[in-house]
Motif scaffolding. Structure first.
Motif, mmCIF file in Angstrom:
data_model
loop_
_atom_site.group_PDB
_atom_site.id
_atom_site.type_symbol
_atom_site.label_atom_id
_atom_site.label_comp_id
_atom_site.label_asym_id
_atom_site.label_seq_id
_atom_site.Cartn_x
_atom_site.Cartn_y
_atom_site.Cartn_z
ATOM 1 N N VAL A 168 -5.934 4.863 10.865
ATOM 2 C CA VAL A 168 -7.260 5.456 10.077
ATOM 3 C C VAL A 168 -8.552 4.577 10.499
ATOM 4 C CG1 VAL A 168 -7.853 6.307 7.944
ATOM 5 C CG2 VAL A 168 -5.626 5.971 8.305
ATOM 6 N N ARG A 169 -9.451 5.483 10.951
ATOM 7 C CA ARG A 169 -10.774 4.694 11.151
ATOM 8 C C ARG A 169 -11.299 4.249 9.895
ATOM 9 N NH1 ARG A 169 -11.549 3.989 16.081
ATOM 10 N NH2 ARG A 169 -10.896 5.331 17.693
ATOM 11 N N PRO A 196 -15.410 -1.982 13.382
ATOM 12 C CA PRO A 196 -14.129 -2.559 13.685
ATOM 13 C C PRO A 196 -13.142 -1.677 14.197
ATOM 14 C CG PRO A 196 -14.777 -2.343 11.179
ATOM 15 C CD PRO A 196 -15.848 -2.014 12.031
ATOM 16 N N SER A 197 -11.894 -2.041 14.622
ATOM 17 C CA SER A 197 -10.875 -1.101 15.205
ATOM 18 C C SER A 197 -10.383 -0.472 13.994
ATOM 19 C CB SER A 197 -10.230 -1.895 16.040
ATOM 20 O OG SER A 197 -9.353 -2.962 15.445
ATOM 21 N N MET A 198 -9.405 0.538 14.561
ATOM 22 C CA MET A 198 -8.742 1.481 13.615
ATOM 23 C C MET A 198 -7.754 0.680 12.890
ATOM 24 S SD MET A 198 -6.686 4.647 15.045
ATOM 25 C CE MET A 198 -7.884 5.832 15.266
ATOM 26 N N ASN A 199 -7.466 1.024 11.630
ATOM 27 C CA ASN A 199 -6.475 0.672 10.940
ATOM 28 C C ASN A 199 -5.102 1.112 11.410
ATOM 29 O OD1 ASN A 199 -7.905 -1.075 9.016
ATOM 30 N ND2 ASN A 199 -8.673 1.270 8.510
ATOM 31 N N PHE A 200 -4.165 0.360 11.575
ATOM 32 C CA PHE A 200 -2.750 0.844 11.745
ATOM 33 C C PHE A 200 -1.720 0.556 10.799
ATOM 34 C CE2 PHE A 200 -4.373 0.138 16.189
ATOM 35 C CZ PHE A 200 -4.467 1.608 16.633
ATOM 36 N N LEU A 201 -1.311 1.696 10.145
ATOM 37 C CA LEU A 201 -0.083 1.441 9.218
ATOM 38 C C LEU A 201 1.361 1.842 9.873
ATOM 39 C CD1 LEU A 201 -1.921 3.054 6.175
ATOM 40 C CD2 LEU A 201 -1.963 0.732 6.925
ATOM 41 N N ARG A 202 2.201 0.706 9.943
ATOM 42 C CA ARG A 202 3.635 1.203 10.244
ATOM 43 C C ARG A 202 4.447 1.715 9.259
ATOM 44 N NH1 ARG A 202 4.370 -0.545 15.280
ATOM 45 N NH2 ARG A 202 2.479 -1.719 16.486
ATOM 46 N N GLY A 203 5.165 2.773 9.559
ATOM 47 C CA GLY A 203 5.924 3.418 8.481
ATOM 48 C C GLY A 203 6.558 4.402 9.125
ATOM 49 N N GLU A 204 7.044 5.533 8.206
ATOM 50 C CA GLU A 204 8.116 6.548 8.857
ATOM 51 C C GLU A 204 7.697 7.728 8.119
ATOM 52 O OE1 GLU A 204 11.943 4.556 7.849
ATOM 53 O OE2 GLU A 204 12.325 6.203 6.568
ATOM 54 N N ILE A 205 8.321 8.857 8.775
ATOM 55 C CA ILE A 205 7.974 10.211 8.180
ATOM 56 C C ILE A 205 9.111 10.490 7.211
ATOM 57 C CG2 ILE A 205 8.029 12.651 8.771
ATOM 58 C CD1 ILE A 205 5.678 11.157 9.651
ATOM 59 N N ALA A 206 8.871 10.928 5.973
ATOM 60 C CA ALA A 206 9.821 11.435 5.147
ATOM 61 C C ALA A 206 9.464 12.870 4.475
ATOM 62 C CB ALA A 206 9.857 10.375 3.651
ATOM 63 N N TRP A 230 -12.792 -5.304 3.162
ATOM 64 C CA TRP A 230 -11.209 -5.478 3.549
ATOM 65 C C TRP A 230 -10.532 -5.352 2.420
ATOM 66 C CZ3 TRP A 230 -9.813 -6.074 8.625
ATOM 67 C CH2 TRP A 230 -10.860 -6.131 9.514
ATOM 68 N N LEU A 231 -9.796 -4.338 2.435
ATOM 69 C CA LEU A 231 -8.787 -3.923 1.228
ATOM 70 C C LEU A 231 -7.227 -4.554 1.376
ATOM 71 C CD1 LEU A 231 -10.319 -0.513 0.750
ATOM 72 C CD2 LEU A 231 -11.171 -2.553 -0.190
ATOM 73 N N LYS A 232 -6.619 -4.654 0.298
ATOM 74 C CA LYS A 232 -5.149 -4.905 0.218
ATOM 75 C C LYS A 232 -4.613 -3.435 -0.491
ATOM 76 C CE LYS A 232 -4.246 -9.750 -0.223
ATOM 77 N NZ LYS A 232 -4.254 -9.691 1.277
ATOM 78 N N HIS A 233 -3.669 -2.938 0.495
ATOM 79 C CA HIS A 233 -3.252 -1.687 -0.093
ATOM 80 C C HIS A 233 -2.019 -1.406 0.412
ATOM 81 C CE1 HIS A 233 -2.690 2.575 0.932
ATOM 82 N NE2 HIS A 233 -2.553 2.718 -0.440
ATOM 83 N N ALA A 234 -1.056 -1.148 -0.292
ATOM 84 C CA ALA A 234 0.452 -1.063 -0.004
ATOM 85 C C ALA A 234 0.859 -2.102 1.126
ATOM 86 C CB ALA A 234 0.604 0.434 1.039
ATOM 87 N N GLY A 235 0.495 -3.291 0.853
ATOM 88 C CA GLY A 235 1.203 -4.428 1.598
ATOM 89 C C GLY A 235 0.444 -4.691 2.894
ATOM 90 N N HIS A 236 -0.776 -3.659 3.081
ATOM 91 C CA HIS A 236 -1.472 -3.818 4.282
ATOM 92 C C HIS A 236 -2.882 -4.422 4.221
ATOM 93 C CE1 HIS A 236 1.516 -1.257 5.949
ATOM 94 N NE2 HIS A 236 1.204 -1.512 7.173
#
Lengths: 312, 362
Positions: B284-285, B238-248, B318-324
């Motif tokens: 993240v793959r 399955p394709s790569m997981n994309f998490l949208r966020g920002e750098i802190a 398929w996991l639920k993690h940090a709202g993703h």
């Protein structure tokens, strides 16, 4: 208890279960259902409607004139005679001469064969070029050709007469063959273009990679794959040209009249008694060629029509 | 590396539609290049241009350092294999193979020699007298390859050659094509939409989208360091997981922040280029996430199993993690019931960061 459950399912099934038959495999169907009576009844009526005139013609053509005068047009001949056929072929009068339909038959053969061959040859190359060698303006050219098919013949007759006269071939068989070839072009080109477009494009590409040129691809790849559509084109042209009356009467002189024109002259010539039996025989003789063509190639025709069905 | 095929500023448009625009590509001698992309991306068009079956509207094509832009297909030194096999239906296999040679007016003995050689390489000797309609799909494609083989060309072009075959045959012929390439050492250009074919066969892969090459690299680089989000999402199943966020910033080090959860970026190669506040996407793959007892390192995350998809050799969660929702691949023997809480750790050395605006790799 179980009976009541079955009754809900449907009367047929319930009856079967009552009779002790467990439903298994194909469901039995009644032969004399309302649906079948409607279907076969309509088909039989339609078939009769078309076949009855043919029957009358065949029967009448084999009767002598005294028998015809009795007026029983549906009754079979009491005394079968082929004299009307012989007369229609060899000695019926067409106003000027009295050598029957035979002259018209050979004229029609001499018109139909070259017209069919030339028009199919040219149209198949046209269709092949339009389908596979997308040249500049190909679509415009094709559109013009198709529009040509919708212009009524009557509009073009007089100009063509003038053109043929200027070329010095008015009234000759050559002139008529050219006219038939040109008028067959739009529909045949459309037919061939659609058929060649339906062949896989990759075949054409593979042949090009193999180094084959325009004519090599046409003769060695496309032609061998296209028998059905050639048969369709042949049937269309043979029957169309054989049955043509208008061009035959306009563009030829009496000694070159095709069979259809001669048939008309025989049937309409008013000299003494109307010989219905001869007229019927003459009509059947004239119609024989297209009829035979259909019977001989019917199966290929259907296959080809399906293959060349109008598409994009 | 010696250049075999070279494409310079190639453009092609059908009317107002630009299919290819200023495309440049150099293919080395003996290289196996795969053009990969979804349908309509221009990969087949590019191949047809190289073959000479389509005329480009701009640019040049060189094969063996010879400008072939205006040459006929037969004069380009190419052989082509098509998806539909494109065997001449009315000819026997032998005639199919010899057609091109006959057209080129090659002497009979030479034709026979070449057919014998191709038949031996492809093991189609017993089929030579048959018609294509009497062959199976795999045999047909073998004959189609043979037709390119007998022409003794410099460059082989494959246009989705395996797409019409069933899964088992496809993987068999894939291996055969690879073996063929290893023994012939010809240049091969191979168009496909199948990423497995691309990854297994290619020396280099060119991933295309809307007529533009997105990335041209060896399969390993494409897989591990995709240049942009399109490549990252296209490759891998399955394709790569994309998490949208920002750098802190946490303690002088950049971290990735999504929905209030921190991800340490230790180990990411370009960590010094990450200014705090920059909007980014973390890729993240599924196989680069470690679960429970395998999870190790300074930082772990909590997640819940939503759905489990057992696939035999491995097991997709398929996991639920940090709202993703994210997919994670674990060994086939490790089973998790839905609702189970699990501990995760991420290997940032194998992850990818993309700019959220340009979608380019950072």
């Amino acid at each position: 208890m179980s009976d009541r459950v079955v009754l809900k399912v449907g009367p047929a099934l319930a009856a079967a279960t009552k009779a002790g038959i467990e439903p298994y495999g194909a469901k039995p169907r009644r032969v004399l259902s309302g649906r079948n009576i409607m279907l076969y009844g309509t088909l039989t009526l339609a078939a009769l409607y078309y076949l009855l005139p043919l029957y009358v013609m065949v029967v009448t053509s084999m009767k002598g004139m005294p028998e015809i005068r009795l007026g029983n047009i549906f009754s079979p001949p009491l005394e079968v005679t082929f004299e009307p056929w012989a007369k229609a072929w060899a000695s019926a009068c067409t106003g000027l001469n009295c050598d029957g339909l035979s002259r018209g038959f050979w004229n029609s053969v001499r018109i139909t064969i070259p017209s069919t061959l030339i028009s199919i040859l040219v149209a198949s190359v046209n269709g092949y070029a339009l389908a596979n060698w997308k040249f500049k303006g190909a679509d415009v050219f094709f559109t013009i050709l198709i529009v040509g098919a919708f212009i009524p013949y009557q509009v073009m007759i007089y100009p063509i007469v003038i053109v043929l006269r200027e070329m010095g071939i008015y009234g000759t068989l050559t002139g008529l063959v050219i006219v038939h070839t040109i008028f067959g072009m739009p529909i045949l080109t459309l037919l061939f273009r659609n058929y060649f477009s339906s062949l896989p494009e990759e075949l054409f590409k593979a042949a090009r990679i193999d180094g084959a040129g325009f004519w090599q691809i046409y003769f060695r790849i496309m032609l061998p794959m296209s028998l059905p559509i050639f048969v369709v084109a042949m049937i269309l042209q043979i029957t169309g040209i054989w049955n043509d009356f208008l061009f035959g009467v306009v563009f030829t002189r009496p000694e070159y009249y095709p069979m259809t024109v001669q048939l008309n002259n025989i049937v309409n010539s008013v000299q003494g008694v109307k010989e219905y039996n001869v007229n019927m025989a003459a009509t059947l003789l004239t119609g024989a060629v297209p009829l035979i063509v259909y019977f001989v190639s019917g199966r290929l025709f259907v296959r080809g029509i399906a293959a060349g069905a109008v598409k994009g | 590396m010696q250049k075999s095929v070279s494409i310079k500023d190639l453009s092609l448009s059908f009317g107002a539609v630009n299919v290819l625009e200023n495309l440049n590509l150099d293919i080395g001698d003996g290289e196996f290049l795969v053009l990969l992309g979804s349908s309509g991306c221009g990969k087949s068009t590019l191949l047809n241009c190289i073959a000479g079956l389509l005329e480009p509207t701009g640019g040049q094509i060189f094969i063996k350092n010879k400008n072939v832009t205006w040459e006929e297909p037969k004069d380009r030194g190419i052989g082509m294999v098509f998806q539909s096999y494109a065997l001449y239906p009315q000819m026997t296999v032998e005639k199919n193979l010899s057609f091109g040679l006959q057209v080129a007016k090659m002497p009979r003995p030479e034709i026979e020699k070449r057919i014998a050689r191709a038949a031996e390489i492809l093991q189609i000797g017993p089929l030579l007298k048959r018609k294509p309609s009497e062959l199976s799909g795999g045999q047909r494609q073998r004959v189609a390859i043979g037709r390119a083989l007998v022409r003794d060309v410099d460059v082989f072009l494959f246009d989705e050659p395996l797409s019409n075959l069933d899964a088992k045959l496809r993987s068999e012929l894939r291996v055969e094509i690879k073996r063929l390439h290893q023994s012939l050492k010809n240049t091969m250009i191979y168009v496909t939409h199948d990423q497995i074919e691309a990854l297994t066969l290619a020396d280099r892969i060119a991933i295309m989208k809307s007529g533009v090459i997105q990335q041209l690299a060896d399969p390993n680089t494409i897989y591990n360091e995709p240049r942009n989000m399109f490549v990252a999402g296209f490759i891998g199943s399955p394709s790569m997981n994309f998490l949208r966020g920002e750098i802190a910033e946490r303690g002088g080090k950049p971290v990735f922040l999504v929905n209030g959860v921190d991800f340490s970026l230790d180990g990411y190669k370009a960590a010094e280029r990450l200014q705090p506040g920059r909007k980014v996407v973390l890729g993240v793959r599924p196989e680069h996430v470690k679960v429970n007892e395998e999870a190790a390192g300074a930082e772990t995350h909590q997640a819940t199993v939503d759905i489990e998809e057992p696939m035999g050799a491995d097991n997709l969660l398929w996991l639920k993690h940090a709202g993703h929702t994210m997919s994670v691949r674990v060994g086939g023997a490790r089973r998790f019931a839905p609702g189970t809480a699990v501990t995760l750790s991420f290997d940032m050395g194998l992850a990818s960061l993309f700019d959220a605006g340009t979608e380019e790799r950072i």
